[in-house]
Design an enzyme around this catalytic site. Structure first.
Site, PDB file in Angstrom:
ATOM      1  N   HIS A  73      -3.789   7.329   2.105  1.00  0.00           N
ATOM      2  CA  HIS A  73      -3.959   5.643   1.622  1.00  0.00           C
ATOM      3  C   HIS A  73      -5.632   5.493   1.936  1.00  0.00           C
ATOM      4  O   HIS A  73      -5.885   5.783   3.140  1.00  0.00           O
ATOM      5  CB  HIS A  73      -3.176   4.926   2.041  1.00  0.00           C
ATOM      6  CG  HIS A  73      -3.397   3.561   2.093  1.00  0.00           C
ATOM      7  ND1 HIS A  73      -3.722   3.091   0.884  1.00  0.00           N
ATOM      8  CD2 HIS A  73      -3.600   2.454   2.794  1.00  0.00           C
ATOM      9  CE1 HIS A  73      -4.138   1.598   0.941  1.00  0.00           C
ATOM     10  NE2 HIS A  73      -3.847   1.408   1.768  1.00  0.00           N
ATOM     11  N   ASN A  77     -10.194  -0.373  -0.366  1.00  0.00           N
ATOM     12  CA  ASN A  77      -8.694  -0.184  -0.160  1.00  0.00           C
ATOM     13  C   ASN A  77      -8.054  -0.617  -1.775  1.00  0.00           C
ATOM     14  O   ASN A  77      -8.068  -1.833  -1.914  1.00  0.00           O
ATOM     15  CB  ASN A  77      -8.371  -1.074   0.881  1.00  0.00           C
ATOM     16  CG  ASN A  77      -6.680  -0.860   1.050  1.00  0.00           C
ATOM     17  OD1 ASN A  77      -5.855  -0.541   0.171  1.00  0.00           O
ATOM     18  ND2 ASN A  77      -6.208  -1.144   1.918  1.00  0.00           N
ATOM     19  N   CYS A  98       0.768  -1.418   0.083  1.00  0.00           N
ATOM     20  CA  CYS A  98       0.168  -0.075  -0.149  1.00  0.00           C
ATOM     21  C   CYS A  98       0.735   1.238  -0.073  1.00  0.00           C
ATOM     22  O   CYS A  98       0.241   2.504  -0.488  1.00  0.00           O
ATOM     23  CB  CYS A  98      -0.863  -0.040   1.246  1.00  0.00           C
ATOM     24  SG  CYS A  98      -1.988  -1.483   1.240  1.00  0.00           S
TER      25      CYS A  98
END
Length: 322
Positions: free
Chosen positions: A249, A279, A113
């Protein structure tokens, strides 16, 4: 001085958009359960003909068009992904061919990520050396391919997509000039067992599935992200009051809220897309940035902070005068 200036942004999402209600038809979950714990309402899932490379290509074309340049003016491609099309060669080289670029430096970065932040720092450093003039930095993922669809605690959290930016070398004699002002990265491999994929070429010979201990990840995320954003702002000689936009994020709405509070930022300054995209790992920051640019919130001259944390753990932040 030479600075890497963002001259274009782009993004791409798979055609299939899946709501929580649709997901609940095959997974033991509910819309209420997902929204309350994560803030997620929709995600996009790649179809049979959509891959990390094709999504990256589409995001790249959009960023190149926004920058007003031709694809063959790109001389560096750094692609962040944890879900490459193949073990090798690098997905970046597939994107290079799809863009019609005969020769340029092209490689992948793997930091899950945080990958896009890692890729931004790498490209920024390579531009500052004067060797490269225009870089294409991409975050692209097809996380749906590594999810355990029987694990309701993880499969509801992720989606597929890609985002890209064009960075261009520009000389500036002004301290308040545009470009990347500071970046800061970290990693701590001791936490491997909290967020990982249980497979790989040299261990199981399989791709494996994502595994996560959500509560522990949440705790580390809030602390680490607030800390690294403070570090990057200090490196840039700025404080939180100067930030126009935080582009975090997009992992979990509660993490976004908690991180903004720790930094003392108003929720109105946080660009949130987790409700629409879930996500998307390395793609989430450039996807959210492109949304903010295209809807007119992020404007030239704004101070923008990017941040992310992912498996490893890895985490990082970048401060950009847009």
């Amino acid at each position: 001085m030479i600075r890497a200036v963002v001259t274009g942004t782009g993004s791409a999402l798979p055609a299939r958009r899946v709501s929580n209600a649709e997901l609940a038809e095959t997974v033991d979950t509910t819309d209420e359960w997902i929204v309350e714990r994560t803030g997620i309402r929709f995600r996009h899932l790649a179809g049979p003909d959509e891959t990390t490379a094709t999504l990256a290509r589409d995001a790249a074309f959009a960023a190149i068009a926004a920058a007003g340049i031709a694809a063959d003016q790109i001389d560096l491609i750094v692609l962040a992904t944890a879900t490459p099309d193949q073990t090798f060669p690098a997905t970046a080289t597939k994107v290079q061919a799809m863009l019609g670029i005969d020769d340029c430096v092209a490689f992948d970065v793997a930091a899950v990520c945080s990958g896009f932040l890692y890729a931004v720092q790498v490209a920024d450093a390579m531009i500052r050396t004067g060797i490269h003039r225009r870089a294409l930095v991409i975050g692209a993922e097809t996380f749906s391919r590594i999810l355990d669809w029987e694990d309701r605690t993880t499969c509801v959290l992720f989606g597929d997509g890609a985002g890209a930016i064009v960075l261009e070398a520009q000389e500036s004699a002004e301290a308040d000039g545009r470009g990347i002002l500071a970046t800061r990265l970290h990693a701590d491999g001791r936490h491997n067992g909290l967020l990982y994929v249980d497979g790989g070429p040299s261990t199981t010979g399989t791709v494996g599935k994502l595994r996560m201990k959500g509560r522990e990840v949440f705790r580390h995320a809030v602390t680490n992200l607030a800390s690294v954003m403070g570090e990057s702002l200090a490196l840039a000689g700025l404080d939180a009051d100067t930030v126009d936009w935080l582009v975090p994020h997009q992992a979990n709405a509660r993490i976004l809220d908690a991180t903004a509070r720790k930094l003392g930022l108003s929720p109105d300054k946080v660009i949130v897309t987790v409700d629409q995209h879930a996500n998307t790992s390395a793609a989430s920051v450039p996807l959210a940035l492109d949304v903010g640019v295209r809807d007119g919130r992020v404007k030239q001259g704004d101070i923008v902070v990017l941040e992310a944390m992912g498996g490893g753990f890895t985490w990082g932040a970048a401060v950009i005068r847009f």
